[in-house]
Design a protein around this motif. Structure first.
Motif, PDB file in Angstrom:
ATOM      1  N   GLN A 185       0.872  -1.169   0.000  1.00 49.88           N
ATOM      2  CA  GLN A 185       0.000   0.000   0.000  1.00 49.88           C
ATOM      3  C   GLN A 185       0.905   1.213   0.000  1.00 49.88           C
ATOM      4  OE1 GLN A 185      -2.917  -0.153   3.123  1.00 49.88           O
ATOM      5  NE2 GLN A 185      -3.765  -2.068   2.381  1.00 49.88           N
ATOM      6  N   LEU A 186       0.910   1.919  -1.117  1.00 53.34           N
ATOM      7  CA  LEU A 186       1.806   3.056  -1.281  1.00 53.34           C
ATOM      8  C   LEU A 186       1.065   4.358  -0.991  1.00 53.34           C
ATOM      9  CD1 LEU A 186       3.518   1.980  -4.626  1.00 53.34           C
ATOM     10  CD2 LEU A 186       4.338   1.624  -2.297  1.00 53.34           C
ATOM     11  N   PRO A 187       1.537   5.130  -0.013  1.00 56.88           N
ATOM     12  CA  PRO A 187       0.935   6.441   0.237  1.00 56.88           C
ATOM     13  C   PRO A 187       1.096   7.339  -0.994  1.00 56.88           C
ATOM     14  CG  PRO A 187       2.375   5.803   2.048  1.00 56.88           C
ATOM     15  CD  PRO A 187       2.607   4.821   0.935  1.00 56.88           C
ATOM     16  N   PRO A 188       0.288   8.375  -1.114  1.00 54.85           N
ATOM     17  CA  PRO A 188       0.439   9.304  -2.243  1.00 54.85           C
ATOM     18  C   PRO A 188       1.863   9.844  -2.333  1.00 54.85           C
ATOM     19  CG  PRO A 188      -1.576   9.787  -1.039  1.00 54.85           C
ATOM     20  CD  PRO A 188      -0.822   8.754  -0.235  1.00 54.85           C
ATOM     21  N   ARG A 189       2.328  10.009  -3.554  1.00 57.29           N
ATOM     22  CA  ARG A 189       3.639  10.570  -3.907  1.00 57.29           C
ATOM     23  C   ARG A 189       4.801   9.616  -3.630  1.00 57.29           C
ATOM     24  NH1 ARG A 189       3.911  16.492  -1.768  1.00 57.29           N
ATOM     25  NH2 ARG A 189       5.534  16.636  -3.332  1.00 57.29           N
ATOM     26  N   THR A 190       4.513   8.369  -3.292  1.00 59.13           N
ATOM     27  CA  THR A 190       5.571   7.383  -3.073  1.00 59.13           C
ATOM     28  C   THR A 190       6.127   6.929  -4.419  1.00 59.13           C
ATOM     29  OG1 THR A 190       4.544   6.597  -1.041  1.00 59.13           O
ATOM     30  CG2 THR A 190       6.092   5.098  -2.120  1.00 59.13           C
ATOM     31  N   GLU A 191       7.441   6.711  -4.466  1.00 60.08           N
ATOM     32  CA  GLU A 191       8.098   6.177  -5.659  1.00 60.08           C
ATOM     33  C   GLU A 191       8.952   4.984  -5.252  1.00 60.08           C
ATOM     34  OE1 GLU A 191      10.346   9.160  -7.731  1.00 60.08           O
ATOM     35  OE2 GLU A 191       8.536  10.290  -8.266  1.00 60.08           O
ATOM     36  N   VAL A 192       8.776   3.870  -5.969  1.00 58.79           N
ATOM     37  CA  VAL A 192       9.579   2.671  -5.754  1.00 58.79           C
ATOM     38  C   VAL A 192      10.481   2.513  -6.978  1.00 58.79           C
ATOM     39  CG1 VAL A 192       9.552   0.168  -5.419  1.00 58.79           C
ATOM     40  CG2 VAL A 192       7.753   1.591  -4.391  1.00 58.79           C
ATOM     41  N   TRP A 193      11.765   2.306  -6.722  1.00 58.31           N
ATOM     42  CA  TRP A 193      12.758   2.128  -7.794  1.00 58.31           C
ATOM     43  C   TRP A 193      13.461   0.786  -7.609  1.00 58.31           C
ATOM     44  CZ3 TRP A 193      13.717   5.595 -11.755  1.00 58.31           C
ATOM     45  CH2 TRP A 193      13.073   6.822 -11.658  1.00 58.31           C
ATOM     46  N   TRP A 194      13.783   0.146  -8.704  1.00 59.90           N
ATOM     47  CA  TRP A 194      14.538  -1.108  -8.729  1.00 59.90           C
ATOM     48  C   TRP A 194      15.708  -0.859  -9.663  1.00 59.90           C
ATOM     49  CZ3 TRP A 194      15.408  -5.267  -6.136  1.00 59.90           C
ATOM     50  CH2 TRP A 194      15.870  -6.434  -6.724  1.00 59.90           C
ATOM     51  N   CYS A 195      16.927  -0.951  -9.147  1.00 58.60           N
ATOM     52  CA  CYS A 195      18.107  -0.531  -9.896  1.00 58.60           C
ATOM     53  C   CYS A 195      19.222  -1.561  -9.807  1.00 58.60           C
ATOM     54  CB  CYS A 195      18.632   0.793  -9.342  1.00 58.60           C
ATOM     55  SG  CYS A 195      17.373   2.074  -9.223  1.00 58.60           S
ATOM     56  N   SER A 196      20.146  -1.455 -10.743  1.00 59.52           N
ATOM     57  CA  SER A 196      21.346  -2.289 -10.666  1.00 59.52           C
ATOM     58  C   SER A 196      22.184  -1.818  -9.488  1.00 59.52           C
ATOM     59  CB  SER A 196      22.141  -2.195 -11.972  1.00 59.52           C
ATOM     60  OG  SER A 196      22.515  -0.856 -12.231  1.00 59.52           O
ATOM     61  N   GLY A 197      23.083  -2.659  -9.017  1.00 60.95           N
ATOM     62  CA  GLY A 197      23.910  -2.345  -7.857  1.00 60.95           C
ATOM     63  C   GLY A 197      24.756  -1.104  -8.028  1.00 60.95           C
ATOM     64  N   ASP A 198      25.120  -0.768  -9.276  1.00 62.69           N
ATOM     65  CA  ASP A 198      25.919   0.437  -9.527  1.00 62.69           C
ATOM     66  C   ASP A 198      25.041   1.646  -9.872  1.00 62.69           C
ATOM     67  OD1 ASP A 198      25.061  -0.114 -12.103  1.00 62.69           O
ATOM     68  OD2 ASP A 198      27.061  -0.568 -12.879  1.00 62.69           O
ATOM     69  N   GLY A 199      23.718   1.457  -9.939  1.00 64.59           N
ATOM     70  CA  GLY A 199      22.793   2.550 -10.210  1.00 64.59           C
ATOM     71  C   GLY A 199      22.649   2.935 -11.662  1.00 64.59           C
ATOM     72  N   ARG A 200      23.322   2.245 -12.563  1.00 63.22           N
ATOM     73  CA  ARG A 200      23.262   2.614 -13.983  1.00 63.22           C
ATOM     74  C   ARG A 200      21.959   2.190 -14.658  1.00 63.22           C
ATOM     75  NH1 ARG A 200      29.445   1.064 -15.464  1.00 63.22           N
ATOM     76  NH2 ARG A 200      30.375   2.833 -14.394  1.00 63.22           N
ATOM     77  N   GLU A 201      21.430   1.049 -14.271  1.00 61.81           N
ATOM     78  CA  GLU A 201      20.161   0.569 -14.827  1.00 61.81           C
ATOM     79  C   GLU A 201      19.068   0.850 -13.800  1.00 61.81           C
ATOM     80  OE1 GLU A 201      18.089  -3.562 -16.370  1.00 61.81           O
ATOM     81  OE2 GLU A 201      20.222  -3.556 -15.908  1.00 61.81           O
ATOM     82  N   ARG A 202      18.021   1.568 -14.237  1.00 61.16           N
ATOM     83  CA  ARG A 202      16.957   1.975 -13.307  1.00 61.16           C
ATOM     84  C   ARG A 202      15.598   1.625 -13.886  1.00 61.16           C
ATOM     85  NH1 ARG A 202      19.593   7.876 -12.601  1.00 61.16           N
ATOM     86  NH2 ARG A 202      21.306   7.209 -11.294  1.00 61.16           N
ATOM     87  N   HIS A 203      14.756   1.071 -13.029  1.00 59.38           N
ATOM     88  CA  HIS A 203      13.374   0.778 -13.401  1.00 59.38           C
ATOM     89  C   HIS A 203      12.477   1.476 -12.388  1.00 59.38           C
ATOM     90  CE1 HIS A 203      14.568  -2.256 -16.333  1.00 59.38           C
ATOM     91  NE2 HIS A 203      15.442  -2.669 -15.440  1.00 59.38           N
ATOM     92  N   GLY A 204      11.566   2.289 -12.871  1.00 58.62           N
ATOM     93  CA  GLY A 204      10.658   3.020 -12.009  1.00 58.62           C
ATOM     94  C   GLY A 204      10.486   4.415 -12.551  1.00 58.62           C
ATOM     95  N   PRO A 205       9.799   5.269 -11.884  1.00 58.32           N
ATOM     96  CA  PRO A 205       9.217   5.018 -10.570  1.00 58.32           C
ATOM     97  C   PRO A 205       7.909   4.241 -10.675  1.00 58.32           C
ATOM     98  CG  PRO A 205       8.696   7.253 -11.254  1.00 58.32           C
ATOM     99  CD  PRO A 205       9.571   6.654 -12.324  1.00 58.32           C
ATOM    100  N   TYR A 206       7.730   3.328  -9.732  1.00 54.32           N
ATOM    101  CA  TYR A 206       6.461   2.627  -9.585  1.00 54.32           C
ATOM    102  C   TYR A 206       5.691   3.379  -8.517  1.00 54.32           C
ATOM    103  CZ  TYR A 206       9.072  -0.891 -12.106  1.00 54.32           C
ATOM    104  OH  TYR A 206       9.837  -1.531 -13.037  1.00 54.32           O
ATOM    105  N   ARG A 207       4.481   3.786  -8.858  1.00 51.31           N
ATOM    106  CA  ARG A 207       3.675   4.593  -7.927  1.00 51.31           C
ATOM    107  C   ARG A 207       2.404   3.884  -7.500  1.00 51.31           C
ATOM    108  NH1 ARG A 207       5.432   8.877 -11.795  1.00 51.31           N
ATOM    109  NH2 ARG A 207       7.052  10.022 -10.686  1.00 51.31           N
ATOM    110  N   GLU A 208       2.132   2.738  -8.101  1.00 52.23           N
ATOM    111  CA  GLU A 208       0.942   1.955  -7.771  1.00 52.23           C
ATOM    112  C   GLU A 208       1.327   0.485  -7.745  1.00 52.23           C
ATOM    113  OE1 GLU A 208      -2.236   2.764 -10.470  1.00 52.23           O
ATOM    114  OE2 GLU A 208      -2.008   4.924 -10.278  1.00 52.23           O
ATOM    115  N   ALA A 209       0.529  -0.280  -7.023  1.00 50.16           N
ATOM    116  CA  ALA A 209       0.744  -1.722  -6.955  1.00 50.16           C
ATOM    117  C   ALA A 209      -0.608  -2.395  -7.158  1.00 50.16           C
ATOM    118  CB  ALA A 209       1.351  -2.114  -5.615  1.00 50.16           C
TER     119      ALA A 209
END
Length: 176
Positions: free
Chosen positions: A111-135
């Motif tokens: 359950q994500l509160p309003p304005r929440t962003e979830v990111w899934w990234c590579s360990g070095d931060g170069r590859e980024r997926h997101g922001p996910y704002r809903e589930a």
């Protein structure tokens, strides 16, 4: 003063008392973050301050497996340390599974509160997926990061940290 005017004034007084009394029991709204959007996700600062979640090594259960489920089942609120930045709070967790060719995560009961962003990234931060704002249905399945290290980062307004619900249910360690 006419009876109609007296009735109108009495009604207005009752309405005002009800409104004021109803507001007295509610907490004041939380202050908005000083920035309208959270700082950048998965940057060098996030990597340097990330908590480490060591996962079991990824080894095949059988020769035909594509991935291995690595059970975690930990509440997001207790997965690591929350840090503050300009009215925003962030949780950053580095994950590592020796031998994995890739990692993906499954968040459940989300359950994500309003304005929440979830990111899934590579360990070095170069590859980024997101922001996910809903589930949808309280579930979030991340894409695959082609590495044995990955990073989960959650940004939300500091006043909403208590409202975040969910668990990191498991991580899939790729074998091929």
């Amino acid at each position: 003063m006419t009876k109609t005017l007296q009735t109108t004034i009495a009604g207005a007084a009752v309405l005002a008392a009800a409104l004021i009394g109803g507001c007295a029991g509610r907490p004041a709204p939380a202050p908005a973050p000083s920035q309208p959007y959270p700082p950048p996700a998965c940057d060098r600062t996030a990597i340097e301050h990330a908590d480490e979640l060591k996962l079991p090594a990824t080894r095949p259960d059988d020769q035909q497996s594509f991935a291995r489920r690595l059970a975690v089942d930990r509440k997001l609120s207790r997965l690591g340390r929350w840090q503050q930045a300009q009215g925003w709070s962030t949780l950053v967790v580095q994950m590592h599974s020796a031998g994995a060719t890739s990692l993906s995560a499954h968040l459940a009961g989300l359950q994500l509160p309003p304005r929440t962003e979830v990111w899934w990234c590579s360990g070095d931060g170069r590859e980024r997926h997101g922001p996910y704002r809903e589930a949808a249905g309280g579930e979030l399945w991340t894409p695959v990061i082609r590495d044995e290290r990955a990073m989960l980062q959650i940004w939300l307004p500091s006043a909403a940290v208590r409202d975040l619900e969910g668990v990191l249910a498991d991580v899939q360690g790729g074998l091929r």
